[in-house]
Design a protein around this motif. Structure first.
Motif, short mmCIF file in Angstrom:
data_model
loop_
_atom_site.label_atom_id
_atom_site.label_comp_id
_atom_site.label_asym_id
_atom_site.label_seq_id
_atom_site.Cartn_x
_atom_site.Cartn_y
_atom_site.Cartn_z
N UNK A 74 38.30 34.80 31.51
CA UNK A 74 39.70 35.42 31.82
C UNK A 74 40.42 35.86 30.55
N UNK A 75 41.01 36.83 30.62
CA UNK A 75 41.86 37.43 29.21
C UNK A 75 43.06 37.44 29.46
N UNK A 76 43.68 37.68 30.90
CA UNK A 76 45.33 37.73 31.01
C UNK A 76 45.42 37.12 32.46
N UNK A 77 46.60 36.39 32.61
CA UNK A 77 46.90 35.77 33.77
C UNK A 77 48.37 36.08 34.19
N UNK A 78 48.46 37.13 35.30
CA UNK A 78 49.74 37.21 35.93
C UNK A 78 50.10 36.45 36.91
N UNK A 79 51.49 36.09 37.11
CA UNK A 79 51.89 35.40 38.29
C UNK A 79 52.62 36.40 39.04
N UNK A 80 52.42 36.65 40.26
CA UNK A 80 53.14 37.79 40.95
C UNK A 80 53.68 37.44 42.21
N UNK B 233 51.25 34.99 43.96
CA UNK B 233 49.60 35.03 43.82
C UNK B 233 49.36 35.16 42.24
N UNK B 234 48.18 34.79 41.97
CA UNK B 234 47.85 34.75 40.59
C UNK B 234 46.81 35.98 40.49
N UNK B 235 46.93 36.67 39.34
CA UNK B 235 45.86 37.66 39.22
C UNK B 235 45.26 37.54 37.74
N UNK B 236 44.07 37.34 37.87
CA UNK B 236 43.14 37.11 36.66
C UNK B 236 42.58 38.24 36.29
N UNK B 237 42.75 38.76 35.03
CA UNK B 237 41.86 39.96 34.62
C UNK B 237 40.86 39.41 33.65
N UNK B 238 39.67 39.71 34.07
CA UNK B 238 38.35 38.95 33.56
C UNK B 238 37.58 39.92 32.95
N UNK B 239 37.01 39.59 31.67
CA UNK B 239 35.85 40.42 30.96
C UNK B 239 34.71 39.93 31.55
N UNK B 240 33.91 40.85 32.35
CA UNK B 240 32.71 40.64 32.92
C UNK B 240 31.52 41.58 32.31
N UNK B 241 30.65 41.07 32.17
CA UNK B 241 29.23 41.95 31.58
C UNK B 241 29.02 43.12 32.43
N UNK B 242 28.63 44.23 31.98
CA UNK B 242 28.12 45.34 32.96
C UNK B 242 26.92 44.82 33.75
N UNK B 243 27.06 45.20 35.07
CA UNK B 243 26.10 44.86 36.12
C UNK B 243 24.64 45.21 35.45
N UNK B 244 23.59 44.44 35.34
CA UNK B 244 22.55 44.57 35.22
C UNK B 244 21.67 45.75 36.15
N UNK B 245 20.95 46.48 35.49
CA UNK B 245 20.38 47.69 36.32
C UNK B 245 19.33 46.79 37.34
N UNK B 246 19.37 47.12 38.75
CA UNK B 246 18.51 46.62 39.45
C UNK B 246 17.22 47.47 39.33
#
Ligand SMILES: [Zn+2]
Length: 418
Positions: A174-180, A187-200
């Motif tokens: 989780x990088x940022x948290x916004x309350x909306x 609502x809560x909006x989490x902006x998350x850093x995720x890894x690039x999806x692995x190539x299938x």
């Protein structure tokens, strides 16, 4: 890669009061910061006006955007927060980074203005609906796994603990948290850093797909994707409400209400369809390397007469079919386009190939021998002298696949190994 997760919040009365309080203080700060910068901007701008000494007219304002705001800027305002907190005690109850984010928002609207957008505006109570924790400070999320579902509690410093409905699992960091606030829901909006999806892994299976009224999709290997089960019932509701709407007097309150109900049914069917299409497109992309669809822009022309058929049974409808047709068309056409679009974006992310081909005569040509076997729309079975016996749509899907493979010219792994 950033991914956004939005969940409904269920604050108790005390927490909700504090949420409103925070939101209002943030809005107040936003407007004050904006006002200060607006004044500063106008003052500095005026000083720089070039006046034609003969005519007395303004020739130009020569300052650059950066110089204009020198007097009051982002960093100055950020520093001023310390003073503000001293003068206005109520601001002490709000996390510092949340307030800093408000100043950043003002800065961003000014940057956009300098890039050519309109002059920043003050925000009324309904126009300011969120505040943000820009980093890890001031909040904490606890997640409890309970079988297939998740129970969440969001701790916000100086606001309290709030229940979160985690309808899907949160991923990444989780990088940022916004309350909306949206009307009266939070609502809560989490902006998350995720890894690039692995190539299938590479697949050695290709597929041609015929989109249709009887089945959502017919695959060249004979498999079908049916329209979802809820679809028939949802469509009935939609039709009923459309009829109700058409009976109401224009401009009346009852019509407004009927319109709302119709809109609601429409949204529901659209949401259900989107979920369903996401799942189905994911399955297709995971399994097949090359996916060939008919080009819908060309396809629609040959499909025109189809809405006269009942989309569930494939039977012809007698009267009133035309009126129903436009509704069916709006439901189904949008669905096909969206489905292909979802497959296309997922294919791009997974290293799969998706292409569309001209569908002309794909249902008339025999996939076994290539001869034209004319049939009208009511003929659901393809029979040919060459011995080919197939469902009409499977025959079409095989032809669609063949066109796609022809187009690729045997340059991809599947046809090389076939
Ligand atoms: Zn044949």
């Amino acid at each position: 890669m950033r991914k956004v997760f939005k969940y409904r919040l269920y604050p108790n009365t005390t927490a909700e009061k504090k949420l409103y309080f925070t939101l209002n203080r943030c809005r107040e700060l936003y407007n004050a910061a904006l006002s200060e910068r607006k004044d500063s901007y106008q003052l500095h701008e005026r000083k720089q006006l070039q006046i034609n000494s003969e005519t007395g007219q303004v020739v130009a304002a020569t300052m650059t955007a950066k110089q204009r705001v020198k007097a009051v800027g982002y960093y100055g305002q950020k520093r001023a927060l310390v003073e503000i907190k001293k003068l206005r005690e109520e601001y002490q109850g709000i996390a510092s980074h949340v307030l800093q984010d408000v100043i950043l928002r003002v800065e961003r609207t000014f940057q956009r203005f300098f890039d050519g957008a309109g002059f920043p505006r003050f925000k009324g109570p309904n126009r300011y609906d969120s505040f943000t924790y820009p980093d890890g400070a001031g909040w904490k999320l606890d997640v409890e796994e309970q079988g297939n579902s998740f129970k969440g509690t969001l701790h916000l410093t100086r606001i309290g603990d709030i229940k979160v409905r985690l309808h899907r699992k949160i991923e990444g960091k989780i990088k940022t948290v916004a309350i909306k606030r949206e009307v009266d829901h939070w609502f809560v909006v989490f902006s998350c850093e995720v890894e690039e999806p692995a190539q299938i892994p590479l697949s050695y299976e290709d597929v041609g797909i015929d989109l249709g009224v009887t089945h959502l999709a017919t695959l060249s290997n004979g498999e079908m994707i049916e329209h979802p089960r809820y679809y028939r019932r949802a469509k009935k509701t939609l039709e009923k409400r459309q009829q109700a709407l058409s009976r109401k007097k224009k401009g009346s309150h009852r019509r407004e209400r009927a319109k709302k109900l119709f809109g609601k049914a429409h949204r529901k069917i659209a949401n259900q369809r989107r979920d369903f299409h996401h799942k189905q497109s994911r399955k297709l992309i995971n399994r097949y390397q090359v996916i060939v669809f008919e080009d819908l822009h060309i396809g629609n022309l040959t499909r025109r007469p189809k809405p006269k058929q009942d989309e569930e049974t494939g039977q012809y409808l007698s009267n009133g079919a035309a009126a129903k047709g436009s509704l069916n068309k709006s439901i189904l056409d949008a669905g096909w386009g969206m489905f292909v679009g979802m497959c296309s974006s997922k294919a791009a992310g997974a290293g799969r190939t998706l292409l569309t081909v001209d569908p002309t005569f794909t249902s008339q040509v025999c996939s076994g021998c290539g001869q034209v076997r004319k049939k009208d729309l009511s003929e659901r079975w393809h029979t040919c002298d060459c011995g080919t016996e197939l469902d009409r749509d499977v025959n079409a899907a095989i032809n669609i696949l063949a066109r796609g493979q022809q187009h690729l010219g045997g340059k991809h792994p599947t046809s090389a190994t076939a």
